[in-house]
Write a protein that holds these residues in place. Sequence first.
Motif, PDB file in Angstrom:
ATOM      1  N   MET A 203       0.835  -1.206   0.000  1.00 24.56           N
ATOM      2  CA  MET A 203       0.000   0.000   0.000  1.00 24.56           C
ATOM      3  C   MET A 203       0.870   1.256   0.000  1.00 24.56           C
ATOM      4  N   ASN A 204       0.387   2.288  -0.665  1.00 23.76           N
ATOM      5  CA  ASN A 204       1.112   3.564  -0.696  1.00 23.76           C
ATOM      6  C   ASN A 204       1.300   4.119   0.704  1.00 23.76           C
ATOM      7  N   SER A 205       2.338   4.909   0.889  1.00 30.77           N
ATOM      8  CA  SER A 205       2.442   5.601   2.174  1.00 30.77           C
ATOM      9  C   SER A 205       1.251   6.566   2.236  1.00 30.77           C
ATOM     10  N   ILE A 206       0.880   6.900   3.441  1.00 37.84           N
ATOM     11  CA  ILE A 206      -0.402   7.598   3.630  1.00 37.84           C
ATOM     12  C   ILE A 206      -0.549   8.858   2.764  1.00 37.84           C
ATOM     13  N   GLU A 207       0.530   9.622   2.622  1.00 36.21           N
ATOM     14  CA  GLU A 207       0.406  10.864   1.833  1.00 36.21           C
ATOM     15  C   GLU A 207       0.012  10.610   0.393  1.00 36.21           C
ATOM     16  N   LEU A 208       0.431   9.442  -0.138  1.00 33.15           N
ATOM     17  CA  LEU A 208       0.185   9.185  -1.557  1.00 33.15           C
ATOM     18  C   LEU A 208      -1.129   8.457  -1.822  1.00 33.15           C
ATOM     19  N   MET A 209      -1.817   8.097  -0.778  1.00 33.91           N
ATOM     20  CA  MET A 209      -3.029   7.291  -0.973  1.00 33.91           C
ATOM     21  C   MET A 209      -4.121   8.056  -1.713  1.00 33.91           C
ATOM     22  N   THR A 210      -4.833   7.339  -2.564  1.00 32.01           N
ATOM     23  CA  THR A 210      -6.041   7.898  -3.155  1.00 32.01           C
ATOM     24  C   THR A 210      -7.116   7.877  -2.068  1.00 32.01           C
ATOM     25  N   LYS A 211      -8.265   8.473  -2.379  1.00 31.12           N
ATOM     26  CA  LYS A 211      -9.340   8.486  -1.381  1.00 31.12           C
ATOM     27  C   LYS A 211      -9.744   7.055  -1.036  1.00 31.12           C
ATOM     28  N   ASN A 212      -9.877   6.207  -2.059  1.00 27.51           N
ATOM     29  CA  ASN A 212     -10.263   4.811  -1.789  1.00 27.51           C
ATOM     30  C   ASN A 212      -9.252   4.103  -0.913  1.00 27.51           C
ATOM     31  N   GLU A 213      -7.993   4.290  -1.264  1.00 28.74           N
ATOM     32  CA  GLU A 213      -6.939   3.632  -0.469  1.00 28.74           C
ATOM     33  C   GLU A 213      -6.962   4.131   0.972  1.00 28.74           C
ATOM     34  N   TYR A 214      -7.128   5.428   1.112  1.00 34.32           N
ATOM     35  CA  TYR A 214      -7.165   6.013   2.452  1.00 34.32           C
ATOM     36  C   TYR A 214      -8.345   5.425   3.240  1.00 34.32           C
TER      37      TYR A 214
ATOM     38  N   TRP B 291     -15.558  17.588   0.118  1.00 37.08           N
ATOM     39  CA  TRP B 291     -14.276  17.384   0.807  1.00 37.08           C
ATOM     40  C   TRP B 291     -13.108  17.959   0.028  1.00 37.08           C
ATOM     41  N   GLU B 292     -13.261  18.001  -1.303  1.00 39.95           N
ATOM     42  CA  GLU B 292     -12.184  18.576  -2.111  1.00 39.95           C
ATOM     43  C   GLU B 292     -12.030  20.059  -1.767  1.00 39.95           C
ATOM     44  N   GLY B 293     -13.167  20.742  -1.662  1.00 43.57           N
ATOM     45  CA  GLY B 293     -13.140  22.172  -1.348  1.00 43.57           C
ATOM     46  C   GLY B 293     -12.460  22.441  -0.011  1.00 43.57           C
ATOM     47  N   TRP B 294     -12.606  21.542   0.912  1.00 45.63           N
ATOM     48  CA  TRP B 294     -12.001  21.720   2.245  1.00 45.63           C
ATOM     49  C   TRP B 294     -10.599  21.128   2.322  1.00 45.63           C
ATOM     50  N   ASP B 295     -10.193  20.458   1.262  1.00 46.60           N
ATOM     51  CA  ASP B 295      -8.904  19.760   1.277  1.00 46.60           C
ATOM     52  C   ASP B 295      -8.878  18.735   2.424  1.00 46.60           C
ATOM     53  N   SER B 296     -10.049  18.175   2.713  1.00 43.21           N
ATOM     54  CA  SER B 296     -10.155  17.334   3.919  1.00 43.21           C
ATOM     55  C   SER B 296      -9.334  16.058   3.821  1.00 43.21           C
ATOM     56  N   LEU B 297      -9.272  15.460   2.622  1.00 43.80           N
ATOM     57  CA  LEU B 297      -8.529  14.206   2.510  1.00 43.80           C
ATOM     58  C   LEU B 297      -7.059  14.438   2.878  1.00 43.80           C
ATOM     59  N   GLU B 298      -6.452  15.444   2.255  1.00 38.35           N
ATOM     60  CA  GLU B 298      -5.018  15.682   2.497  1.00 38.35           C
ATOM     61  C   GLU B 298      -4.793  16.143   3.935  1.00 38.35           C
ATOM     62  N   ARG B 299      -5.664  17.018   4.429  1.00 41.95           N
ATOM     63  CA  ARG B 299      -5.470  17.513   5.798  1.00 41.95           C
ATOM     64  C   ARG B 299      -5.612  16.369   6.799  1.00 41.95           C
ATOM     65  N   ASN B 300      -6.648  15.553   6.622  1.00 41.75           N
ATOM     66  CA  ASN B 300      -6.862  14.486   7.598  1.00 41.75           C
ATOM     67  C   ASN B 300      -5.727  13.467   7.570  1.00 41.75           C
ATOM     68  N   LYS B 301      -5.187  13.207   6.395  1.00 44.74           N
ATOM     69  CA  LYS B 301      -4.015  12.322   6.328  1.00 44.74           C
ATOM     70  C   LYS B 301      -2.909  12.899   7.190  1.00 44.74           C
ATOM     71  N   ARG B 302      -2.674  14.200   7.018  1.00 46.13           N
ATOM     72  CA  ARG B 302      -1.565  14.823   7.763  1.00 46.13           C
ATOM     73  C   ARG B 302      -1.868  14.848   9.265  1.00 46.13           C
ATOM     74  N   MET B 303      -3.130  15.008   9.619  1.00 46.72           N
ATOM     75  CA  MET B 303      -3.489  14.988  11.048  1.00 46.72           C
ATOM     76  C   MET B 303      -3.210  13.602  11.630  1.00 46.72           C
ATOM     77  N   ARG B 304      -3.487  12.589  10.847  1.00 48.35           N
ATOM     78  CA  ARG B 304      -3.239  11.214  11.326  1.00 48.35           C
ATOM     79  C   ARG B 304      -1.747  10.924  11.437  1.00 48.35           C
ATOM     80  N   LEU B 305      -0.968  11.565  10.570  1.00 47.01           N
ATOM     81  CA  LEU B 305       0.484  11.378  10.699  1.00 47.01           C
ATOM     82  C   LEU B 305       0.994  12.033  11.989  1.00 47.01           C
ATOM     83  N   LEU B 306       0.353  13.122  12.383  1.00 47.08           N
ATOM     84  CA  LEU B 306       0.769  13.795  13.627  1.00 47.08           C
ATOM     85  C   LEU B 306       0.355  13.008  14.860  1.00 47.08           C
ATOM     86  N   GLN B 307      -0.797  12.325  14.760  1.00 48.35           N
ATOM     87  CA  GLN B 307      -1.363  11.611  15.916  1.00 48.35           C
ATOM     88  C   GLN B 307      -1.860  10.258  15.415  1.00 48.35           C
ATOM     89  N   PRO B 308      -1.005   9.250  15.442  1.00 53.96           N
ATOM     90  CA  PRO B 308      -1.356   7.980  14.796  1.00 53.96           C
ATOM     91  C   PRO B 308      -2.628   7.304  15.329  1.00 53.96           C
TER      92      PRO B 308
END
Length: 436
Positions: A1-12, A195-212
């Motif tokens: 599986m891709n590292s979290i930053e590279l995941m598509t929405k489905n993968e995430y 979610w695209e408008g909020w950039d939620s996918l990318e932001r939430n990925k990064r939030m999860r990287l900060l707090q696993p």
Amino acid sequence: MNSIELMTKNEYEEWTASTRDARMAWWREARFGMFVHFGLYSQLGRNEWVQTLENIPVEEYARLADTFNPKPGAPREWAKLAKEAGCRYMVMTTRHHEGFSLWDSKANPFNSVKLGPHRDIVREFVDACREYDLKIGFYSSLMDWHHPDAIAAMYDTAARKRFTDYIEALNTELLTQYGKIDVLWYDVASPMENWEGWDSLERNKRMRLLQPDLIINNRSRLDEDFGTPEGHIRADDRDWEACMTFNDISWGYVDEVQAEPHAYTTPRILKMLCTCSRQGGNLLLNIGPKPDGSVPADAVKPLQGVGEWLKRNGAAAYGKLGRSYGFGGNGVSGVSCAQDGKTVYLWNWIWPSTGSMGFGGYCDAPKRVYTLCDGKDMAFEQKGQRIILHDLPEKSPDPSGVTVIVMEFDKVPEYHPRSYYPQSTRDRDWAKDNKI
Ligand code: GLC
């Protein structure tokens, strides 16, 4: 599986689903949390939406920061009460729609360290939760009535970028400055509509990287970890948490004299808790502290009553429970059940004066029936598909008036609700075969 930053929405989504059981283990057993709505609006006592509902201009509203001065130790008072109430976690509004951050934010100068009390209320809250061993949730509004780009973000891509960067910076601060945080509780994803408008996918990925181990709710326009029915308690076919005000009126503080007739009593809160317990959900019950941060008097006793009740009856509410749709009580009881379905908890709101009562639909005899608050055995008899309790004590044995009767079976009991009113083909066939 891709590292979290590279995941598509489905993968995430696949990845968050596959890691959810581990992340949610404590949450699924916690059942009861305290929500706290506290901000500048608390001073006006007319709902946390007051700025918008009364069209108060931003500059005028911002002056509320000058007089915002919670008394020392207020968050500790909330956490102490949450613990006494039997809550296992808390969620606090770190920044509500008004846009006032209750911490030392670099991204947002409109905050409680630069202005008003010059205090980091988030830090005080986090410390208090840790002192009382409560898991920590941060409520974080997406909508912001103070930020200059918040409306233009709807149609102007540069403004949107500035605004979503700001949202990311705020949440990054929250998730990096206070140690382990358990829940990120987003709210009101307006004005952008996806979610695209909020950039939620990318932001939430990064939030999860900060707090696993971070648990995220479903209000950033992504489903994430749990659903959030608001103001009503209805099961979802996923993890869910019902959030409820304390008075059916407002999340932020409202004058308690006016609110009093609506304020919840211990038995009424237990009713909500029962509905959550029986359907595998959590109850996030809100208090709106007063302008000085103290807990409104009408919330204290009912919550303490819940905590005392949970000390005696916690087995019916906390932990791994089954979804007990399969079992019924009578008109005055609600039902939860153990995960294996062999122990049924009947939460009883009215204690009959007739000395007996029955539970219909149960076709097997329990091996033991007892009251949970004191462990006392109850006399019972099995008659057809009825379990009848005899020689009931005169008064409800639990001092709160809500007594849990436990029925223990040595297998999952055969249960066919309402023989006079069969609800399914299975019940109809059963009624026919058994000549009910
Ligand atoms: C809402 C409201 C809000 C409150 C929240 C709690 O959507 O906008 O004021 O904080 O729900 O669930």
